[in-house]
Design an enzyme around this catalytic site. Structure first.
Site, PDB file in Angstrom:
ATOM      1  CE1 TYR A  59      -4.351  -1.224  -0.181  1.00  0.00           C
ATOM      2  CE2 TYR A  59      -3.239  -3.077   0.855  1.00  0.00           C
ATOM      3  CZ  TYR A  59      -4.323  -2.565   0.176  1.00  0.00           C
ATOM      4  OH  TYR A  59      -5.375  -3.374  -0.159  1.00  0.00           O
ATOM      5  CD  GLU A  71      -6.431  -6.143   0.956  1.00  0.00           C
ATOM      6  OE1 GLU A  71      -7.002  -5.411   0.141  1.00  0.00           O
ATOM      7  OE2 GLU A  71      -5.258  -5.955   1.353  1.00  0.00           O
TER       8      GLU A  71
END
Length: 401
Positions: free
Chosen positions: A95, A137
């Protein structure tokens, strides 16, 4: 929660992203892959080549900006993206990389309009989105008892021709049994090495979880339509044989119809969209054979009607089933009343009655097909809350304002 200082900048970004979103994502991917070529292994190069990946990200960024205060609208999108990310092995370490290149792309495209205040607002908004996805996730990885990117080597037990374009592969673990449980409607990632590049593709599991195998049914992309997008499906059709092994991920996907409900269940598909629906149908046959089911499927003709034998078996063993198969252009060997029930394109008005209209509806197939059936169901009075679609891409977001 987004700060009050950042909120007006995100709100002001909506019209900008409408007009520049695709350009921003194109710059983003070019920059990302230049700096991190190893990430090619996580991305579908077919979707990169045909622009679907860029459109998908542009749509996601726009939808996020437009619905920044609408958590209820964003929640199903977050959930769907998290399942997709888990299937390809995205983890928290990715990310910051994505965020850095996304902000850089916004600055490159918007130039002087990308003020420090605007970039700071988007950095804050991206951080909130990343935190939501990482949490979702991680929960999926925990539930699956798996690490990000984990793949298992499964053995091909059998190969079966399902249609002129679709072939099924039956997969077992090293002990000769099912690789594990899953929810009917879910998919797995398959990893194939193409030269120096590994590519991942997602295929729906097309049989019931009770079977001592996993089955995937793969459509081969032919001719000009194949290109980069068809490399994996063509490799599987050419190379994968009984006794070979295949690297496969854990099952993911939130398209998992409720099997035990009291209302009728309507499974509506076209083309290779039949694969998750047959998984659901086979599970219903074994678990809830008395539940009323409409199985409506559209194919061009019999040679392109995959998994026809599964449907034939259910007709004999599932008292609550009604099938409605539409062949757009039936061929000489296609038998009306046996192979199909209606000629021409699918028209749900021909097969829905008052009881079915009170049921739960699930759609899977090409985008245009799903949009047409969605509108037909709304016109018939079905609540959008009772219609689900198996999609991932720009079309996932077309219900967001």
């Amino acid at each position: 929660m987004l700060s009050e200082a950042a909120r007006p900048y995100i709100a002001a970004s909506v019209p900008v992203l409408r007009s520049h979103g695709l350009q921003i994502t194109q710059v983003f991917y070019q920059s990302l892959f230049c700096a991190h070529p190893e990430l090619h292994n996580l991305f579908n190069l077919g979707n990169q080549a045909n622009g679907v990946q860029q459109q998908s990200l542009a749509a996601a960024v726009f939808a996020y900006a437009a619905n920044i205060d609408n958590a209820a609208a964003l929640a199903p999108v977050i959930r769907r993206i998290a399942h997709k990310h888990a299937s390809v092995g995205i983890s928290a370490r990715h990310y910051p990389i994505v965020g850095r290149h996304l902000l850089g792309a916004i600055q490159t495209v918007l130039r002087e309009a990308a003020t420090p205040a605007l970039l700071a607002a988007w950095e804050e908004a991206y951080s909130l989105l990343a935190d939501s996805l990482i949490a979702a996730e991680n929960a999926l990885y925990t539930q699956a008892d798996s690490q990000a990117g984990e793949l298992r080597r499964l053995t091909v037990l059998a190969v079966r021709e399902e249609s002129a374009q679709v072939r099924s592969y039956y997969l077992q673990d090293a002990e000769g049994g099912s690789p594990g449980s899953f929810l009917p409607g879910q998919y797995v990632s398959v990893a194939v090495q193409l030269g120096e590049l590994r590519q991942l593709r997602q295929y729906s599991l097309s049989d019931a979880p009770e079977q001592p195998w996993w089955r995937i049914s793969v459509k081969r992309e032919d001719g000009a339509a194949a290109g980069v997008a068809g490399q994996v499906s063509n490799w599987l059709h050419r190379q994968l044989q009984v006794g070979d092994t295949l690297l496969v991920g854990r099952p993911y996907g939130d398209f998992a119809p409720e099997l035990g409900g009291e209302r009728p269940i309507c499974l509506i598909s076209a083309g290779v969209g039949i694969t998750p629906m047959v998984s659901v149908l086979n599970s219903l046959r074994s678990r809830h054979p008395q539940r009323r089911v409409l199985f409506a499927h559209a194919a061009r003709h019999g040679r392109l009607h995959a998994l026809r034998s599964d449907l034939a078996l259910s007709r004999h063993a599932h008292p609550g089933l009604r099938s409605a198969v539409f062949y757009e252009t039936p061929e000489e060997g296609d038998r009306l009343g046996i192979h199909y029930q209606h000629a021409g394109r699918m028209q749900l008005a021909k097969v829905l009655d008052a009881e079915l209209l009170d049921g739960d509806f699930y759609l899977c197939g090409p985008l245009g097909f799903m949009q047409q059936q969605w509108q037909a169901l709304l016109a018939a009075g079905v609540s959008p809350a009772r219609i689900q679609r198996e999609v991932f891409g720009p079309e996932l977001l077309d219900q967001l304002g």
